[in-house]
Design a protein around this motif. Structure first.
Motif, PDB file in Angstrom:
ATOM      1  N   GLU A   1       0.827  -1.204   0.000  1.00 46.20           N
ATOM      2  CA  GLU A   1       0.000   0.000   0.000  1.00 46.20           C
ATOM      3  C   GLU A   1       0.862   1.255   0.000  1.00 46.20           C
ATOM      4  N   LEU A   2       0.318   2.278  -0.625  1.00 47.24           N
ATOM      5  CA  LEU A   2       1.028   3.563  -0.701  1.00 47.24           C
ATOM      6  C   LEU A   2       0.017   4.644  -0.349  1.00 47.24           C
ATOM      7  N   LYS A   3       0.407   5.572   0.542  1.00 50.51           N
ATOM      8  CA  LYS A   3      -0.535   6.663   0.816  1.00 50.51           C
ATOM      9  C   LYS A   3       0.179   7.927   1.307  1.00 50.51           C
ATOM     10  N   GLU A   4      -0.530   9.033   1.141  1.00 50.87           N
ATOM     11  CA  GLU A   4       0.005  10.312   1.577  1.00 50.87           C
ATOM     12  C   GLU A   4      -0.099  10.376   3.098  1.00 50.87           C
TER      13      GLU A   4
ATOM     14  N   ASP B   1      10.081  11.364   1.159  1.00 51.13           N
ATOM     15  CA  ASP B   1       9.654  12.692   0.704  1.00 51.13           C
ATOM     16  C   ASP B   1       8.882  12.563  -0.606  1.00 51.13           C
ATOM     17  N   LYS B   2       9.390  11.690  -1.475  1.00 52.48           N
ATOM     18  CA  LYS B   2       8.715  11.472  -2.761  1.00 52.48           C
ATOM     19  C   LYS B   2       8.855  10.003  -3.139  1.00 52.48           C
ATOM     20  N   VAL B   3       7.913   9.535  -3.967  1.00 49.28           N
ATOM     21  CA  VAL B   3       7.949   8.130  -4.411  1.00 49.28           C
ATOM     22  C   VAL B   3       7.714   8.061  -5.921  1.00 49.28           C
ATOM     23  N   ILE B   4       8.507   7.212  -6.580  1.00 50.04           N
ATOM     24  CA  ILE B   4       8.276   6.948  -8.013  1.00 50.04           C
ATOM     25  C   ILE B   4       7.750   5.514  -8.134  1.00 50.04           C
ATOM     26  N   VAL B   5       6.595   5.379  -8.787  1.00 50.40           N
ATOM     27  CA  VAL B   5       5.990   4.064  -8.997  1.00 50.40           C
ATOM     28  C   VAL B   5       6.265   3.652 -10.437  1.00 50.40           C
ATOM     29  N   THR B   6       6.820   2.443 -10.642  1.00 50.06           N
ATOM     30  CA  THR B   6       7.124   2.011 -12.022  1.00 50.06           C
ATOM     31  C   THR B   6       6.276   0.810 -12.445  1.00 50.06           C
ATOM     32  N   LEU B   7       5.235   0.515 -11.700  1.00 46.87           N
ATOM     33  CA  LEU B   7       4.405  -0.653 -11.997  1.00 46.87           C
ATOM     34  C   LEU B   7       3.399  -0.328 -13.106  1.00 46.87           C
ATOM     35  N   PRO B   8       2.968  -1.337 -13.873  1.00 45.83           N
ATOM     36  CA  PRO B   8       1.871  -1.097 -14.805  1.00 45.83           C
ATOM     37  C   PRO B   8       0.674  -0.518 -14.052  1.00 45.83           C
ATOM     38  N   SER B   9      -0.117   0.294 -14.737  1.00 44.34           N
ATOM     39  CA  SER B   9      -1.183   1.073 -14.097  1.00 44.34           C
ATOM     40  C   SER B   9      -2.124   0.229 -13.238  1.00 44.34           C
ATOM     41  N   PHE B  10      -2.471  -0.937 -13.747  1.00 48.51           N
ATOM     42  CA  PHE B  10      -3.388  -1.822 -13.037  1.00 48.51           C
ATOM     43  C   PHE B  10      -2.881  -2.128 -11.617  1.00 48.51           C
ATOM     44  N   PHE B  11      -1.557  -2.362 -11.502  1.00 44.64           N
ATOM     45  CA  PHE B  11      -0.973  -2.688 -10.187  1.00 44.64           C
ATOM     46  C   PHE B  11      -0.831  -1.445  -9.320  1.00 44.64           C
ATOM     47  N   PHE B  12      -0.619  -0.300  -9.958  1.00 38.46           N
ATOM     48  CA  PHE B  12      -0.559   0.956  -9.218  1.00 38.46           C
ATOM     49  C   PHE B  12      -1.910   1.212  -8.544  1.00 38.46           C
ATOM     50  N   ILE B  13      -2.997   1.019  -9.308  1.00 43.77           N
ATOM     51  CA  ILE B  13      -4.348   1.234  -8.756  1.00 43.77           C
ATOM     52  C   ILE B  13      -4.551   0.342  -7.529  1.00 43.77           C
TER      53      ILE B  13
ATOM     54  N   ILE C   1      -2.379  -0.810  -5.347  1.00 44.12           N
ATOM     55  CA  ILE C   1      -1.678  -0.445  -4.106  1.00 44.12           C
ATOM     56  C   ILE C   1      -1.995   0.972  -3.631  1.00 44.12           C
ATOM     57  N   ALA C   2      -2.735   1.711  -4.445  1.00 43.70           N
ATOM     58  CA  ALA C   2      -3.031   3.112  -4.064  1.00 43.70           C
ATOM     59  C   ALA C   2      -4.537   3.326  -3.941  1.00 43.70           C
ATOM     60  N   PRO C   3      -5.151   2.868  -2.844  1.00 43.13           N
ATOM     61  CA  PRO C   3      -6.608   2.992  -2.720  1.00 43.13           C
ATOM     62  C   PRO C   3      -7.090   4.444  -2.689  1.00 43.13           C
ATOM     63  N   SER C   4      -6.199   5.386  -2.354  1.00 44.71           N
ATOM     64  CA  SER C   4      -6.650   6.784  -2.293  1.00 44.71           C
ATOM     65  C   SER C   4      -6.708   7.427  -3.679  1.00 44.71           C
ATOM     66  N   LEU C   5      -6.286   6.681  -4.702  1.00 42.82           N
ATOM     67  CA  LEU C   5      -6.322   7.204  -6.062  1.00 42.82           C
ATOM     68  C   LEU C   5      -7.762   7.194  -6.579  1.00 42.82           C
ATOM     69  N   THR C   6      -8.271   8.384  -6.914  1.00 44.53           N
ATOM     70  CA  THR C   6      -9.665   8.450  -7.402  1.00 44.53           C
ATOM     71  C   THR C   6      -9.732   9.426  -8.572  1.00 44.53           C
ATOM     72  N   GLY C   7     -10.933   9.662  -9.054  1.00 41.52           N
ATOM     73  CA  GLY C   7     -11.182  10.732 -10.028  1.00 41.52           C
ATOM     74  C   GLY C   7     -10.634  10.451 -11.408  1.00 41.52           C
TER      75      GLY C   7
ATOM     76  N   PRO D   1      -2.384  12.449  -8.654  1.00 42.64           N
ATOM     77  CA  PRO D   1      -3.100  13.288  -7.670  1.00 42.64           C
ATOM     78  C   PRO D   1      -2.634  13.026  -6.241  1.00 42.64           C
ATOM     79  N   ILE D   2      -1.890  11.971  -6.002  1.00 39.45           N
ATOM     80  CA  ILE D   2      -1.383  11.747  -4.641  1.00 39.45           C
ATOM     81  C   ILE D   2      -0.103  12.585  -4.495  1.00 39.45           C
ATOM     82  N   THR D   3      -0.128  13.489  -3.537  1.00 38.62           N
ATOM     83  CA  THR D   3       0.984  14.430  -3.386  1.00 38.62           C
ATOM     84  C   THR D   3       2.317  13.685  -3.281  1.00 38.62           C
ATOM     85  N   ASN D   4       3.293  14.134  -4.085  1.00 36.99           N
ATOM     86  CA  ASN D   4       4.657  13.597  -4.079  1.00 36.99           C
ATOM     87  C   ASN D   4       4.786  12.159  -4.583  1.00 36.99           C
ATOM     88  N   VAL D   5       3.761  11.680  -5.283  1.00 36.74           N
ATOM     89  CA  VAL D   5       3.847  10.347  -5.906  1.00 36.74           C
ATOM     90  C   VAL D   5       3.836  10.529  -7.428  1.00 36.74           C
TER      91      VAL D   5
END
Ligand code: FAD
Length: 424
Positions: free
Chosen positions: A216-219, A236-248, A250-256, A387-391
């Motif tokens: 999981e990843l969250k602000e 301070d900051k995170v770079i995610v290199t996973l295909p979008s499906f896997f990013f979604i 691990i990031a439940p706060s990702l919306t919109g 939209p997740i700050t610093n991600v």
């Protein structure tokens, strides 16, 4: 800054290398036991070199990755292996203008038409206007229906299985423009190259956390919190290199809107059956064989021993039998023997006695391996900034118009770092 990177594929490795050169502190989380991602390799006990689970090579104009190899003093081998097509039960070399002119299953007029269209795509440097055009209708109109059905349709079906109808011509243009007859390969295999990069990153102070999946990843109050099994890390900051499906995932706060954009991106997985044989499979010396036969159960036969010297693999002759398939395809649930049983009648058409030479069999599966690139894809690509700050997101689905590859992963790693560090 303290920066976390999720994924030690070539995008993550490249981003880490660049951040460290800029004086930042970096930790890389990787769920596998080694680096390389889709280009991950393995090594049998009696081999000197590693082998990729899925066939890999570079083009000689893959500047970003070749420059990186130079920078870390990793030797690169350059060769001109033979590339062929399998059409109507025969194998034909088809890797030069002369070979196109000699191709027997098309009339001389059709061969000339095909040659002219390929030359236009290869020498035209401008791709933007092409992205609005559909590859299938363009090829049918310009090369003619029979050329399309004989050569290109089976290859598009094989590459995009069921989703080939709406592929952007910009993608096809990039394939033709970028291809080089000579190919490159890192000395020792991609795993040795990735390990050399890991050593360099560690020398610069980078930290690797292998065999650790980010769950999981969250602000968290302006910082970014990463959760793994039993631990939490703050960056301070995170770079995610996973295909979008896997990013979604691990990031439940990702919306919109951003999430909706990610969900519209489609892709296919890859299944590669790797045969180890006592002698070569493609006896005419072909390295890469594109199978232009809609009924074939295999997309490409890649005879690695017609590219790299067999002595590096204790004289084992290695053949990949590759397919791009939707993640719910039955091959993803089958073992190597069961898949070989399906491929066997087709393989016997090419090399009747291959089974008496068979000494080993492996299957490798990747759930996400090939993005689907429809018309006007540039409008679908999500930006680095999420939209997740610093991600920040930098993944295989942002590579365009070029076909995804380790070269573009290295370039993407450089680009995302540049963006992140210069963001206002
Ligand atoms: C069949 C096939 C053939 C190919 N042929 C070539 C070729 O000839 N030449 C070429 O240059 N490229 C080729 N490619 C493409 C190339 O491998 C990819 O474009 C490139 O490796 C993508 O790198 P990446 O770092 O962006 O993504 P990935 O390699 O997918 O890296 C993502 C990493 O994230 C890790 N990960 C996933 N989820 C988590 C999590 N929750 N926590 C921690 N880690 C996680 C994964 O294990 C992986 O290591 C091929 C790919 C395939 C599948």
């Amino acid at each position: 800054m303290r920066i976390g990177i999720i994924g030690a594929g070539f995008t993550g490795l490249s981003a880490a290398h660049n951040l460290l050169k800029n004086g930042h502190s970096v930790s890389i989380f990787e769920k596998d036991e080694g680096p390389g991602g889709l280009a991950l390799g393995y090594q049998e006990r009696d081999w000197n070199w590693s082998l990729e689970k899925h066939y890999h090579h570079w083009f000689t104009n893959d500047k970003a990755v070749l420059n990186l190899a130079k920078e870390i003093n990793h030797k690169v081998i350059i060769k001109r292996p033979k590339t062929s097509v399998y059409v109507k039960g025969d194998i034909f070399q088809l890797d030069s203008p002369l070979a196109v002119l000699k191709f027997p299953y098309l009339s001389i007029l059709e061969r000339i038409r095909m040659g002219i269209v390929l030359a236009f795509l290869r020498y035209n440097p401008i791709w933007r206007p092409l992205e609005k055009i559909n590859t299938k209708s363009f090829l049918q109109k310009t090369m003619g229906r029979r050329v399309y059905e004989t050569i290109w349709e089976p290859q598009l079906i094989n590459k995009f299985g069921g989703m080939e109808e709406n592929i952007s011509l910009a993608w096809f243009w990039a394939r033709i423009r970028k291809r080089t007859a000579k190919l490159a390969y890192p000395q020792g295999g991609f795993l040795h190259f990735a390990n050399a990069l890991v050593s360099r990153i560690k020398e610069l102070g980078g930290e690797f956390v292998f065999k650790t999946e980010v769950l999981e990843l969250k602000e968290n109050g302006g910082k970014v919190l990463l959760k793994t099994q039993g631990s939490e890390y703050e960056f301070d900051k995170v770079i995610v290199t996973l295909p979008s499906f896997f990013f979604i995932k691990i990031a439940p706060s990702l919306t919109g809107e951003y999430k909706e954009k990610l969900m519209k991106l489609k892709g296919l997985g890859a299944v590669n059956l790797v045969l180890r044989l006592k002698s070569s499979f493609l006896k005419d010396g072909t390295y890469w064989l594109s199978v232009c036969d809609k009924k074939s159960p295999i997309m490409a036969v890649v005879d690695h021993s017609n590219f790299m010297d067999v002595t590096n693999y204790n004289r084992d002759h290695i053949v990949y039998l590759g397919n791009y398939l939707p993640m719910n395809h039955r091959y993803f649930k089958m073992d190597a023997k069961a898949i070989l049983k399906i491929y066997d009648p087709f393989l016997k058409k090419i090399n009747e006695k291959y089974k008496s030479n068979l000494i080993g069999l492996e299957v490798f599966k990747a759930p996400f391996a090939q993005p689907i690139i429809p018309v006007n894809y540039s409008k679908m690509i999500p930006p680095f900034k999420t939209p997740i700050t610093n991600v920040f997101l930098a993944n295989i689905q942002q590579v365009y118009p070029w076909d995804r590859g380790t070269n573009y992963a290295v370039e993407l790693g450089e680009r995302v770092v540049d963006f992140m560090l210069n963001e206002k």
